[in-house]
Design a protein around this motif. Structure first.
Motif, mmCIF file in Angstrom:
data_model
loop_
_atom_site.group_PDB
_atom_site.id
_atom_site.type_symbol
_atom_site.label_atom_id
_atom_site.label_comp_id
_atom_site.label_asym_id
_atom_site.label_seq_id
_atom_site.Cartn_x
_atom_site.Cartn_y
_atom_site.Cartn_z
ATOM 1 N N VAL A 512 0.855 -1.187 0.000
ATOM 2 C CA VAL A 512 0.000 0.000 0.000
ATOM 3 C C VAL A 512 0.889 1.234 0.000
ATOM 4 O O VAL A 512 1.826 1.316 0.795
ATOM 5 C CB VAL A 512 -0.897 0.002 1.253
ATOM 6 C CG1 VAL A 512 -1.703 1.284 1.315
ATOM 7 C CG2 VAL A 512 -1.802 -1.205 1.249
ATOM 8 N N SER A 550 -11.548 -4.215 0.861
ATOM 9 C CA SER A 550 -12.214 -4.435 -0.419
ATOM 10 C C SER A 550 -11.123 -4.508 -1.470
ATOM 11 O O SER A 550 -9.943 -4.567 -1.133
ATOM 12 C CB SER A 550 -13.160 -3.266 -0.720
ATOM 13 O OG SER A 550 -12.406 -2.100 -0.952
ATOM 14 N N ASP A 551 -11.542 -4.462 -2.756
ATOM 15 C CA ASP A 551 -10.533 -4.488 -3.813
ATOM 16 C C ASP A 551 -9.680 -3.230 -3.802
ATOM 17 O O ASP A 551 -8.624 -3.194 -4.407
ATOM 18 C CB ASP A 551 -11.215 -4.604 -5.187
ATOM 19 C CG ASP A 551 -11.815 -5.985 -5.364
ATOM 20 O OD1 ASP A 551 -11.467 -6.861 -4.546
ATOM 21 O OD2 ASP A 551 -12.608 -6.181 -6.293
ATOM 22 N N GLU A 552 -10.186 -2.210 -3.101
ATOM 23 C CA GLU A 552 -9.509 -0.921 -3.201
ATOM 24 C C GLU A 552 -8.936 -0.425 -1.880
ATOM 25 O O GLU A 552 -8.274 0.586 -1.840
ATOM 26 C CB GLU A 552 -10.493 0.135 -3.733
ATOM 27 C CG GLU A 552 -10.869 -0.123 -5.177
ATOM 28 C CD GLU A 552 -12.132 0.644 -5.553
ATOM 29 O OE1 GLU A 552 -12.672 1.346 -4.680
ATOM 30 O OE2 GLU A 552 -12.550 0.501 -6.701
ATOM 31 N N GLN A 553 -9.250 -1.144 -0.781
ATOM 32 C CA GLN A 553 -8.863 -0.589 0.518
ATOM 33 C C GLN A 553 -8.322 -1.659 1.467
ATOM 34 O O GLN A 553 -8.758 -2.814 1.420
ATOM 35 C CB GLN A 553 -10.081 0.060 1.190
ATOM 36 C CG GLN A 553 -10.563 1.295 0.459
ATOM 37 C CD GLN A 553 -11.869 1.796 1.061
ATOM 38 O OE1 GLN A 553 -12.761 1.017 1.347
ATOM 39 N NE2 GLN A 553 -11.946 3.101 1.249
ATOM 40 N N HIS A 600 -5.697 10.127 1.716
ATOM 41 C CA HIS A 600 -7.002 9.856 1.098
ATOM 42 C C HIS A 600 -7.674 8.656 1.736
ATOM 43 O O HIS A 600 -8.364 7.889 1.072
ATOM 44 C CB HIS A 600 -6.866 9.666 -0.414
ATOM 45 C CG HIS A 600 -6.213 10.845 -1.062
ATOM 46 N ND1 HIS A 600 -6.821 12.072 -1.197
ATOM 47 C CD2 HIS A 600 -4.957 10.999 -1.561
ATOM 48 C CE1 HIS A 600 -5.985 12.921 -1.763
ATOM 49 N NE2 HIS A 600 -4.844 12.299 -1.991
ATOM 50 N N PRO A 620 -6.540 3.639 1.000
ATOM 51 C CA PRO A 620 -6.740 3.167 -0.378
ATOM 52 C C PRO A 620 -5.508 2.406 -0.867
ATOM 53 O O PRO A 620 -4.391 2.704 -0.471
ATOM 54 C CB PRO A 620 -6.953 4.449 -1.178
ATOM 55 C CG PRO A 620 -6.274 5.509 -0.378
ATOM 56 C CD PRO A 620 -6.366 5.100 1.056
ATOM 57 N N LEU A 621 -5.746 1.408 -1.711
ATOM 58 C CA LEU A 621 -4.643 0.591 -2.227
ATOM 59 C C LEU A 621 -3.813 1.336 -3.254
ATOM 60 O O LEU A 621 -2.746 0.884 -3.642
ATOM 61 C CB LEU A 621 -5.188 -0.679 -2.876
ATOM 62 C CG LEU A 621 -5.600 -1.759 -1.892
ATOM 63 C CD1 LEU A 621 -6.136 -2.951 -2.635
ATOM 64 C CD2 LEU A 621 -4.409 -2.161 -1.060
ATOM 65 N N GLY A 623 -3.873 3.567 -7.106
ATOM 66 C CA GLY A 623 -4.676 3.864 -8.288
ATOM 67 C C GLY A 623 -4.912 5.350 -8.289
ATOM 68 O O GLY A 623 -4.095 6.097 -8.793
ATOM 69 N N LYS A 624 -5.993 5.805 -7.643
ATOM 70 C CA LYS A 624 -6.187 7.257 -7.564
ATOM 71 C C LYS A 624 -5.553 7.760 -6.272
ATOM 72 O O LYS A 624 -5.861 7.297 -5.190
ATOM 73 C CB LYS A 624 -7.677 7.618 -7.635
ATOM 74 C CG LYS A 624 -8.525 6.953 -6.554
ATOM 75 C CD LYS A 624 -9.867 7.626 -6.478
ATOM 76 C CE LYS A 624 -10.632 7.198 -5.227
ATOM 77 N NZ LYS A 624 -11.909 7.831 -5.099
#
Lengths: 625, 212
Positions: A512, A550-553, A600, A620-621, A623-624
């Motif tokens: 991360v 999740s896939d993003e966190q 973020h 967040p993982l 990406g943005k």
């Protein structure tokens, strides 16, 4: 050296020291008894066949029965010498004391002298060493006997333990002048060349007062007493047929009957009777002829040999992994080597070498253990130092971050009333214009706004000062590692009730992007808050967990079993200067949330199931960003 | 047609009561009408019913932040021009605000002139947006008055076709096309073909009126 490389050189200097000590020990003669025991054992095991051409003529019990009490008339000996000579004896060793003239039968002495003069006879010389006198003397045969015979000494020195092991090839009073009787017989028998290399160098050593010996020789015992072919004196005189083996043989004549002296305890006579003097001489003679004499290393040679073998063993062992096995195997190996050396004709006392080898191996083992322990200690130290450095780093950056965050918070809090102040002033100015008031009032108002602007400028500068570097530096990190390290840091140096720590790490999280130090600052803060919240809890339990949300966190949660958060505090928990602690500014959670939001992510809390509070960090993982 | 607002409206959204109060006094002194809300959620609930106005939205508020709600507010009430108020404006935040539809970013504490200029600009933008919206509604209304045949011919005109081409395409005489054209211009109250095209495009931009 390989393996646990030596770190402390002074300690390694102990190896040669041990070797030298072992050498000195060997020289000192301490423990020589043990060496002799070994030698005896080896001798007993090491039996050889007695050569057929060495014959003993024994003055035994049957002969005493026939010829009466000792001493016998010398005419008997004369007859024996004549018979032996006639039978073709190569050399005759008459190992009898013939020092005093026969007063009763003077004719007998002359007869024996004649017989001796006509035959290859060796007569003995006995040492007389009286404790009361410093000098020693020799007992020679009667001059008329000695005139016609070869002479050889028959000194039988006993070791301290009372056993006969060594003979000296040369000895004498004041000077090692006389060969041993066996050596004299060998020369007389025309086989002096077999004894080459064992005659004295010819240099004249200074005359000394005592009994002087040279060229010690371990008696090469071929077997226990009665091992050599023996002929009774009685039979030798009476039975012509019995004389058949005499041809070409060395014949030794002497006492074997018990009670007549001239018998010696030897290593090979264990549990049996002592060995007659003639058999001792026979053993030496056989050894001389066969060239199987054992050279005995003594004094400096043993020292050097011992030292060398200890050093060699140390060198060899330093390359070994398993020193314990070497400690068991190597000392017996030294003794085995000494056995091999004995077979090759060298007696090397192995005790001190074996001891030295064992000691040096123990030393090596000790040094290796110490080096390993030192390495382990160093590693521990390094790890602790790293932790401490990390903590200091975190502390420093936290403090710096805190100052920045606090100043930002102050600036924000002051901004609000300041903004209101300016707006009020602006509104006021417009009202004044409308009512056409005194221009002095407007001027005063202008001064108020001017000062408000000044405060605004100061706040702006303050913020600019700490704003640099406040943006997190995002680098992909292993969340579990970051969390575990931060928890360790937070609990470092904690005192008080033992804490039940449940570190429930996911182990399957993707990296991360985060500012490691900032995130650790947050976790340390949450963990310390949790510990603080459980100060009065009898069984404090801290649960720190990482999960893929999740896939993003990813989520990191810190849970305590404390009293929970006061409902009145809940609303304001993340506000600056909100604290119910006696100490502390109440900036921790405020700053933590600011950090997480700069990533973020989210920082939130909820009452935990059962008791206490759980704080969640969601990041967040990537990406943005 | 809805009437143009009699007095220009400034809406203040800030959780700090002193800010709300002081700004209200300032704007009233400048002759503006004002409305105040204490949170982003409150304004979101009221936004749809507001006349064209300038909205001053504080970024940092409890609950959902101004920045988070900005897109929703603009979607609900396009007649509003929004300026973000922030305690510390940095470039990334300004960029984000503009991207989300704000027309300006105002820093606290306020620079009086900048603030008032921003208010004027914002009101101008709101007014223009309102006018556009109204023009769009009027155009849509005008086009809705056309017959089916007339709308067919209008599409051809907007597509750039000449009367001859239209006549050929639709299988009617050029004269008939000319008659329809005159009727279209009359009904939509425009004087030239370019104006007619603009009107048609405007009407299409109105939600629910065109193909998009």
């Amino acid at each position: 050296m390989t393996g646990g490389a030596p770190r402390s050189r002074p300690a390694w200097a102990l190896v040669p020291l041990v070797a030298v000590l072992a050498g000195l020990g060997a020289w000192s003669g301490l423990g020589a008894k043990l060496d002799l025991l070994t030698l005896d054992q080896l001798m007993r095991v090491h039996r050889k066949e007695a050569p057929a051409d060495i014959l003993l003529v024994a003055i035994d019990e049957p002969s005493l029965v026939q010829f009466g009490r000792w001493p016998w008339p010398r005419s008997l000996h004369a007859r024996l010498v004549e018979r032996l000579s006639a039978a073709g004896a190569r050399a005759i060793g008459l190992q009898l004391i013939l020092a005093e003239p026969d007063a009763l039968r003077p004719g007998d002495d002359a007869r024996l002298a004649a017989a001796v003069g006509a035959a290859p006879v060796v007569l003995p010389i006995h040492p007389v060493v009286l404790p009361s006198r410093p000098t020693a003397s020799e007992v020679l045969p009667l001059p008329e006997l000695a005139a016609g015979a070869a002479l050889g000494h028959v000194e039988s020195p006993l070791d301290r333990d009372g056993l006969l092991r060594r003979l000296y090839l040369w000895a004498g009073a004041g000077e090692a002048f006389w060969p041993h009787l066996a050596l004299a017989m060998l020369r007389l028998g025309g086989e002096a060349h077999l004894a080459r290399g064992i005659t004295p160098t010819g240099e004249d050593p200074p005359w000394t007062a005592g009994w002087v010996r040279e060229m010690p020789q371990i008696v090469p015992f071929h077997g226990p007493p009665d091992h050599f072919r023996t002929l009774s004196y009685r039979d030798a005189l009476a039975d012509d047929a019995a004389l058949a083996p005499v041809r070409g043989s060395y014949v030794l004549v002497g006492m074997t009957a018990s009670g007549l002296g001239d018998s010696w305890p030897t290593p090979v006579s264990a549990g049996r009777r002592p060995m007659p003097g003639i058999e001792v001489s026979a053993n030496l003679l056989a050894g001389l002829r066969a060239g199987t004499l054992v050279r005995e290393l003594t004094g400096p040679a043993v020292s050097a040999f011992t030292t060398l073998s200890v050093l060699l063993a140390a060198l060899g062992a330093a390359r070994l992994r398993n020193l314990a096995a070497a400690m068991v195997l190597m000392p017996p190996l030294v003794i085995a080597a000494s056995l091999v050396a004995l077979r090759l004709g060298i007696w090397f006392p192995p005790l001190w070498a074996a001891l030295g080898v064992a000691a040096v191996l123990m030393l090596l083992q000790l040094l290796r253990r110490r080096a390993e322990a030192a390495a382990a200690a160093q590693e521990t130290l390094a790890r602790e130092a790293r932790l401490r450095r990390l903590e200091a780093e975190l502390e420093h950056s936290a403090r710096l971050g805190m100052v920045g965050q606090v100043s930002a918070a102050i600036a924000h809090e002051l901004n609000q009333p300041l903004a209101a102040l300016q707006a009020y002033a602006a509104a006021c100015r417009r009202q004044l214009r409308r009512v056409d008031a005194d221009p002095a009032l407007e001027e005063l108002l202008g001064k108020i706004t001017g000062q408000a602007d000044r405060v605004a400028t100061i706040l702006q500068r303050m913020r600019a000062l700490f704003e640099q570097g406040r943006e997190p530096e995002l680098v992909a990190q292993n969340v579990d590692e970051v969390v575990a390290e931060a928890v360790q840091l937070a609990l470092l140096g904690r005192r008080g009730r033992p804490l039940d720590l449940d570190l429930d790490l996911s182990a399957r999280l993707p990296p991360v992007p985060m500012d490691r130090i900032q995130i650790q600052q947050v976790i340390v803060n949450l963990v310390r808050n949790a510990v603080e919240a459980m100060r009065d809890v009898p069984q404090p339990k801290l649960t720190v967990r990482t999960r893929l949300e999740s896939d993003e966190q990813v989520a990191i949660s810190v849970r305590d079993v404390g009293a929970g958060i006061d409902p009145a505090m809940r609303e304001r928990l993340f506000e600056p200067f909100a604290s119910d602690k006696a100490q502390g500014m109440g900036m921790g959670l405020y700053v933590s949330r600011a950090i997480i939001e700069a990533h973020h992510g989210h920082l939130a809390f909820a009452p935990a199931e059962g008791a206490g509070t759980v704080f969640h960090i969601v990041l967040p993982l990537g990406g943005k960003v | 047609m809805p009437g143009v607002p009699t007095s220009e409206l400034v809406v203040i959204v800030d959780d700090d009561a002193a800010i709300r109060d002081s700004l209200r006094l300032l704007f009233q002194a400048e002759g503006y009408a004002t409305l105040s809300f204490a949170s982003a959620d409150e304004i979101l609930a009221a936004a749809r019913g507001l006349p064209p106005a300038l909205l001053l939205l504080d970024v940092r508020m409890p609950g959902r932040s101004g920045m988070q709600l900005l897109p929703e507010i603009l979607a609900t009430a396009p007649q509003l021009a929004v300026a973000i108020i922030t305690g510390h404006g940095d470039v990334p935040m300004a960029v984000r605000a503009i991207q989300l539809g704000a027309f300006d970013l105002i820093e606290k504490p306020f620079n009086e002139e900048y603030l008032l200029k921003a208010v004027r600009d914002g009101l101008e933008i709101a007014r223009r947006r309102h006018e556009e919206q109204q023009a769009r509604a009027a155009a849509a209304a005008a086009i809705s008055r056309l017959s089916a045949r007339e709308r067919e011919i209008l599409d051809q005109i907007v597509g750039g076709a000449t009367s001859k081409t239209i006549a050929y395409e639709l299988g009617i005489s050029v004269r008939t096309v000319e008659v329809h054209r005159r009727s279209i211009l009359l009904k939509t109250q425009v004087r030239s073909v370019p104006e007619l095209v603009r009107l048609a495009l405007q009407a299409r931009g109105t939600p629910g009126a065109g193909t998009g």
